[in-house]
Design an enzyme around this catalytic site. Sequence first.
Site, PDB file in Angstrom:
ATOM      1  N   GLU A 181      26.226  35.135  49.976  1.00  0.00           N
ATOM      2  CA  GLU A 181      24.856  35.162  50.481  1.00  0.00           C
ATOM      3  C   GLU A 181      24.483  33.830  51.103  1.00  0.00           C
ATOM      4  OE1 GLU A 181      23.934  39.076  48.931  1.00  0.00           O
ATOM      5  OE2 GLU A 181      24.959  37.457  47.886  1.00  0.00           O
ATOM      6  N   THR A 182      23.654  33.929  52.126  1.00  0.00           N
ATOM      7  CA  THR A 182      22.984  32.772  52.692  1.00  0.00           C
ATOM      8  C   THR A 182      21.489  33.001  52.515  1.00  0.00           C
ATOM      9  OG1 THR A 182      24.729  32.345  54.311  1.00  0.00           O
ATOM     10  CG2 THR A 182      22.548  31.456  54.795  1.00  0.00           C
TER      11      THR A 182
END
Length: 273
Positions: free
Chosen positions: A46-47
């Site tokens: 995830e970002t």
Amino acid sequence: MRIRIVDAFTDRPFAGNPAAVLLLDSGGFPADSWLQQVATELNLSETAFAHPLPAGGDADWALRWFTPATEVDMCGHATLATAHVLHTTGTATGTVRFAARCGTLTATAHEDGTITLDFPTAPLTQAEIPHGIAEALGAKVLSAHDTGPHIGDLLVELADEESVRGLTPDFAALVEHSEHGLIATAASADPQAGYDFVSRGFFPRVGIDEDPVTGSAHTALAPFWTARLGRDELTGLQASARSGLVRTVLRGDRTLLTGCAVTVIDGELLSAP
């Protein structure tokens, strides 16, 4: 634009689950296409993108999460990473409130360096064991449970810790068995080892074959194991190659998730939105 990569649910670098964190200026998020391009470029589970909100509202920061392939409704480790960045940079103190697609989430920093997230508890519903799931996982499944709309995973119980650790899934086959992903879990072989249950998380449908440590999954694992072990406070070990610990406290429709985080990269993103 400053970009940081933080290892979450661990107290040492190169363990736990890495998340990228970008703190944006106030005024809203850039175009979705740019957010997705950044997340795809970084290629982490995830970002997280966050921007401050006006004072006096229900939340302090707006927060969104993207995998390399899509935006998700809820992410624990990238929220922990974002809170870690806010606190270690002096941008925030105490409890931070985030406005996200799954509702308002809070993150509280403690003097020992840990951070506690307050997330909605997953509404577990027992489900039929899907045909072919044992072959896709490579292990016999004892029970299956739907985790509700925000998580969208299938939680499956295996016989023992050894079965969870030894999984070698067929990821192409797993795509057919869940809206989002699959969480495999079993009781700890030795509770004296410092954890009560183990898990692994597989999310090939959203571009992540195996997630190192999945905070959101523990909003389902907490009620699942509390019902079986009879204790509201538990510790889960996600038994991936990187590994990580998540302390959980079940409080009805809310679950508290506590862990550590370590910043390992602090750099600059040169491509502006």
